[in-house]
Motif scaffolding. Structure first.
Motif, mmCIF file in Angstrom:
data_model
loop_
_atom_site.group_PDB
_atom_site.id
_atom_site.type_symbol
_atom_site.label_atom_id
_atom_site.label_comp_id
_atom_site.label_asym_id
_atom_site.label_seq_id
_atom_site.Cartn_x
_atom_site.Cartn_y
_atom_site.Cartn_z
ATOM 1 N N ASP A 178 2.681 0.355 5.922
ATOM 2 C CA ASP A 178 1.892 -0.153 4.796
ATOM 3 C C ASP A 178 2.813 -1.016 3.939
ATOM 4 O O ASP A 178 3.702 -0.509 3.261
ATOM 5 C CB ASP A 178 1.333 1.025 3.983
ATOM 6 C CG ASP A 178 0.601 0.564 2.721
ATOM 7 O OD1 ASP A 178 0.226 -0.622 2.664
ATOM 8 O OD2 ASP A 178 0.420 1.391 1.802
ATOM 9 N N ASP A 188 3.184 -4.998 1.679
ATOM 10 C CA ASP A 188 2.600 -6.210 1.097
ATOM 11 C C ASP A 188 3.580 -7.356 1.322
ATOM 12 O O ASP A 188 4.799 -7.164 1.257
ATOM 13 C CB ASP A 188 2.358 -6.036 -0.404
ATOM 14 C CG ASP A 188 1.322 -4.964 -0.693
ATOM 15 O OD1 ASP A 188 0.386 -4.842 0.109
ATOM 16 O OD2 ASP A 188 1.458 -4.274 -1.713
ATOM 17 N N SER A 189 3.034 -8.526 1.598
ATOM 18 C CA SER A 189 3.875 -9.696 1.853
ATOM 19 C C SER A 189 3.465 -10.855 0.954
ATOM 20 O O SER A 189 2.299 -10.989 0.589
ATOM 21 C CB SER A 189 3.773 -10.126 3.325
ATOM 22 O OG SER A 189 4.182 -9.079 4.181
ATOM 23 N N TYR A 200 1.284 -11.185 -3.513
ATOM 24 C CA TYR A 200 1.409 -10.147 -2.495
ATOM 25 C C TYR A 200 0.048 -9.853 -1.873
ATOM 26 O O TYR A 200 -0.936 -9.635 -2.576
ATOM 27 C CB TYR A 200 1.992 -8.868 -3.097
ATOM 28 C CG TYR A 200 3.492 -8.918 -3.240
ATOM 29 C CD1 TYR A 200 4.320 -8.810 -2.116
ATOM 30 C CD2 TYR A 200 4.098 -9.080 -4.484
ATOM 31 C CE1 TYR A 200 5.697 -8.863 -2.232
ATOM 32 C CE2 TYR A 200 5.475 -9.134 -4.609
ATOM 33 C CZ TYR A 200 6.271 -9.016 -3.477
ATOM 34 O OH TYR A 200 7.633 -9.069 -3.586
ATOM 35 N N ILE A 201 0.005 -9.878 -0.548
ATOM 36 C CA ILE A 201 -1.218 -9.584 0.195
ATOM 37 C C ILE A 201 -0.893 -8.598 1.311
ATOM 38 O O ILE A 201 0.257 -8.452 1.720
ATOM 39 C CB ILE A 201 -1.849 -10.863 0.801
ATOM 40 C CG1 ILE A 201 -0.841 -11.569 1.717
ATOM 41 C CG2 ILE A 201 -2.339 -11.794 -0.300
ATOM 42 C CD1 ILE A 201 -1.413 -12.763 2.448
ATOM 43 N N LYS A 202 -1.927 -7.922 1.817
ATOM 44 C CA LYS A 202 -1.729 -6.944 2.883
ATOM 45 C C LYS A 202 -1.508 -7.619 4.229
ATOM 46 O O LYS A 202 -0.645 -7.231 5.005
ATOM 47 C CB LYS A 202 -2.941 -6.016 2.980
ATOM 48 C CG LYS A 202 -3.083 -5.036 1.823
ATOM 49 C CD LYS A 202 -1.997 -3.987 1.859
ATOM 50 C CE LYS A 202 -2.168 -2.973 0.732
ATOM 51 N NZ LYS A 202 -1.051 -2.022 0.695
ATOM 52 N N ASN A 203 -2.334 -8.619 4.514
ATOM 53 C CA ASN A 203 -2.299 -9.206 5.849
ATOM 54 C C ASN A 203 -2.715 -10.678 5.774
ATOM 55 O O ASN A 203 -3.793 -10.987 5.272
ATOM 56 C CB ASN A 203 -3.252 -8.417 6.768
ATOM 57 C CG ASN A 203 -3.022 -8.727 8.225
ATOM 58 O OD1 ASN A 203 -2.937 -9.877 8.612
ATOM 59 N ND2 ASN A 203 -2.912 -7.673 9.032
ATOM 60 N N ASN A 205 5.442 -0.276 1.137
ATOM 61 C CA ASN A 205 4.803 0.759 0.326
ATOM 62 C C ASN A 205 4.957 2.139 0.951
ATOM 63 O O ASN A 205 5.451 3.070 0.321
ATOM 64 C CB ASN A 205 3.309 0.440 0.140
ATOM 65 C CG ASN A 205 3.090 -0.880 -0.575
ATOM 66 O OD1 ASN A 205 3.817 -1.216 -1.506
ATOM 67 N ND2 ASN A 205 2.109 -1.647 -0.132
ATOM 68 N N SER A 235 8.726 -9.428 1.152
ATOM 69 C CA SER A 235 7.939 -8.298 1.637
ATOM 70 C C SER A 235 8.237 -7.077 0.783
ATOM 71 O O SER A 235 9.364 -6.907 0.281
ATOM 72 C CB SER A 235 8.249 -7.983 3.102
ATOM 73 O OG SER A 235 7.698 -8.958 3.945
ATOM 74 N N ASP A 274 2.471 3.461 11.689
ATOM 75 C CA ASP A 274 1.872 2.387 10.891
ATOM 76 C C ASP A 274 2.797 2.056 9.726
ATOM 77 O O ASP A 274 3.559 2.907 9.259
ATOM 78 C CB ASP A 274 0.503 2.823 10.359
ATOM 79 C CG ASP A 274 -0.291 1.654 9.783
ATOM 80 O OD1 ASP A 274 0.048 0.505 10.089
ATOM 81 O OD2 ASP A 274 -1.251 1.895 9.026
ATOM 82 N N THR A 276 -6.001 -11.634 7.681
ATOM 83 C CA THR A 276 -7.240 -11.321 6.965
ATOM 84 C C THR A 276 -7.617 -12.456 6.019
ATOM 85 O O THR A 276 -8.794 -12.822 5.896
ATOM 86 C CB THR A 276 -7.089 -10.018 6.167
ATOM 87 O OG1 THR A 276 -6.732 -8.959 7.061
ATOM 88 C CG2 THR A 276 -8.389 -9.642 5.461
#
Length: 230
Positions: A64, A66-67, A124-127, A181, A178, A62, A130
């Motif tokens: 982790d 942020d983009s 910055y967001i995770k996905n 993390n 990007s 996986d 979403t």
């Protein structure tokens, strides 16, 4: 699944423990030499490994990260893309979704939506998916239905239209940055079902470096701890 940093720390600890046991054994042998009538005149054998090199295949489990995205939209181009998808889904699923016009994409509901998305970009967001899933497109779909005098549009058509609008909006985001993390890995690379997963070869090189901690008391009576590297 384990963080890559934790895995490297584990390898480091194992090597340190191995060297500690080797030094403890060297001390034990030295005592035996000292007590032997002949061996006490010989140098005590001690072996060190100045550099340890390892090539370890690992599986990426996986990531982790942020983009940051930029949102920019051209109403005319948006209309063309949406209508192409509408025509396709009408043919494939035998629906009757009406094409949209450029004027409709410039009404208050769409203007507010596009303005809101522009104001929320560059963060910055995770996905991204979403973020798209959270979009409430009910006002825009309602305005489209009202303009073609069909306030009670078919639910399947509304769902398809919502999907088409969401997909087209998502395509208007451009990745600008990007930030990684954590990288999570799985050391077990033997599973047959993982043949399509991402694998990397971890090249680790650990070089020996010694240190000594010496304690002494200065002239003021204070105990000082000094660390020296060898």
């Amino acid at each position: 699944m384990i963080k890559l940093s934790d895995y490297l720390d584990y390898l480091n600890q194992e090597i340190i423990q191995a060297r500690k046991k080797a030094d403890e054994n060297a001390v034990l042998v030295a005592k035996q030499y000292a007590q032997h009538p002949y061996l006490k005149f010989f140098k005590v054998p001690r072996y060190s490994i100045p550099v340890i090199k390892m090539d370890i295949p690992i599986k990426v489990a996986d990531i982790d990260a942020d983009s940051k995205f930029n949102f920019k939209i051209d109403p005319k181009l948006f209309m063309v893309e949406v209508n192409e998808k509408i025509a396709l889904v009408n043919k494939e699923k035998n629906l009757s979704i009406s094409p949209i016009t450029e004027t409709q994409t410039k009404n208050d509901d769409f203007k507010l939506l596009f303005k809101t998305l522009e104001n929320k970009d560059q963060r910055y967001i995770k996905n991204l998916s979403t973020v798209i899933k959270k979009l409430d497109l009910a006002p825009q779909i309602k305005s489209l239905n009202l303009e073609i005098f069909r306030p009670q549009a078919d639910e399947d058509e509304n769902n398809e239209l919502a999907r088409i609008l969401s997909e087209t909006i998502a395509s208007k985001y451009t990745l600008v940055a990007s930030r990684l993390n954590n990288l999570y890995i799985d050391p077990d690379t033997t599973k047959a079902e993982d043949k399509d997963r991402m694998f990397i070869n971890l090249h680790v090189e650990m070089e020996e470096e010694g240190l000594r901690i010496v304690k002494f008391t200065n002239k003021e009576g204070q105990e000082i701890e000094e660390i020296t590297f060898e």
